[in-house]
Write a protein that holds these residues in place. Structure first.
Motif, mmCIF file in Angstrom:
data_model
loop_
_atom_site.group_PDB
_atom_site.id
_atom_site.type_symbol
_atom_site.label_atom_id
_atom_site.label_comp_id
_atom_site.label_asym_id
_atom_site.label_seq_id
_atom_site.Cartn_x
_atom_site.Cartn_y
_atom_site.Cartn_z
ATOM 1 N N VAL A 1 4.850 0.749 1.947
ATOM 2 C CA VAL A 1 5.047 2.124 1.113
ATOM 3 C C VAL A 1 5.674 2.567 0.417
ATOM 4 N N PHE A 2 5.664 1.447 -0.548
ATOM 5 C CA PHE A 2 5.799 2.201 -1.971
ATOM 6 C C PHE A 2 4.102 3.267 -2.361
ATOM 7 N N THR A 3 2.992 2.615 -1.855
ATOM 8 C CA THR A 3 1.924 2.709 -2.160
ATOM 9 C C THR A 3 2.144 4.653 -1.462
ATOM 10 N N ASN A 4 2.652 4.383 -0.454
ATOM 11 C CA ASN A 4 3.155 5.861 1.038
ATOM 12 C C ASN A 4 4.005 6.576 -0.327
ATOM 13 N N TYR A 5 4.905 5.965 -0.712
ATOM 14 C CA TYR A 5 5.903 7.249 -1.082
ATOM 15 C C TYR A 5 5.360 8.040 -2.736
ATOM 16 N N PHE A 6 4.604 7.177 -3.348
ATOM 17 C CA PHE A 6 4.481 7.760 -3.956
ATOM 18 C C PHE A 6 3.230 8.037 -4.192
ATOM 19 N N ASN A 7 1.994 7.712 -3.413
ATOM 20 C CA ASN A 7 1.078 9.265 -3.007
ATOM 21 C C ASN A 7 1.369 10.285 -3.104
ATOM 22 N N LYS A 8 2.932 10.585 -1.434
ATOM 23 C CA LYS A 8 3.405 11.370 -0.911
ATOM 24 C C LYS A 8 4.419 12.397 -2.392
#
Length: 178
Positions: free
Chosen positions: A158-165
């Motif tokens: 979730v962290f990497t998804n939110y960061f990249n988005k």
């Protein structure tokens, strides 16, 4: 175009330079995600340490990649779908069909499907799972250590998804869309 500048390893200073050098040494490449995270060495360090700690856990690389694919699909993160499809199929031993199935929470192996079902529940409920969810995971053969790591992997992804988005990170993997 990324919303955050991509810090090139040769232009980085201090801790950002050290961390990006470590990424390059470990992976043989420096993905755009880590270059974007290098805008805050604290963020990049947190990601690398969290990822490294979970990577030393009991869940296999193939299972970890399946969780990452499920979470990326649910969060509609094309950067992470692209990265984890590549990593899953080229490095973790997943077939293209297994990677595709994982995006929908499916697997041929009952225990892996139970891992994905539990991960999907954690994601869908934002961690507000029920006692019955843990009981079902245990009945499917997951240990308490595995259950804890599934929650950790959902959180990491979730962290990497939110960061990249949020960063609008440019995809530097073969592109896969949600």
């Amino acid at each position: 175009m990324s919303r955050l500048p991509l810090i090139q390893p040769e232009a980085a200073n201090g801790q950002a330079a050290e961390l990006l050098t470590a990424v390059q040494k470990a992976l043989g490449v420096t993905p755009n995600m880590t270059k974007a995270m290098a805008n805050s060495p604290a963020v990049l360090k947190a990601y690398l340490e969290f990822s490294g700690a979970l990577g030393a856990g009991v869940l296999s690389a193939a299972v970890r990649e399946r969780i990452a694919l499920l979470v990326a699909q649910q969060n509609e993160c094309d950067y992470c779908l692209s990265a984890h499809t590549y990593i899953g199929t080229k490095l973790a031993g997943l077939s293209p069909e297994e990677a595709e199935a994982a995006r929908g929470g499916r697997a041929d192996e009952p225990k892996v499907e139970a891992v994905l079902a539990f991960a999907a529940t954690v994601l869908r409920t934002r961690g507000d799972i029920e006692d019955t969810d843990v009981k079902e995971a245990r009945q499917a053969g997951l240990s308490d250590e595995e259950i804890a790591e599934v929650v950790g992997h959902v959180a990491l992804n979730v962290f990497t998804n939110y960061f990249n988005k949020s960063a609008g990170t440019e995809i530097d993997w073969p592109v896969v869309r949600h």
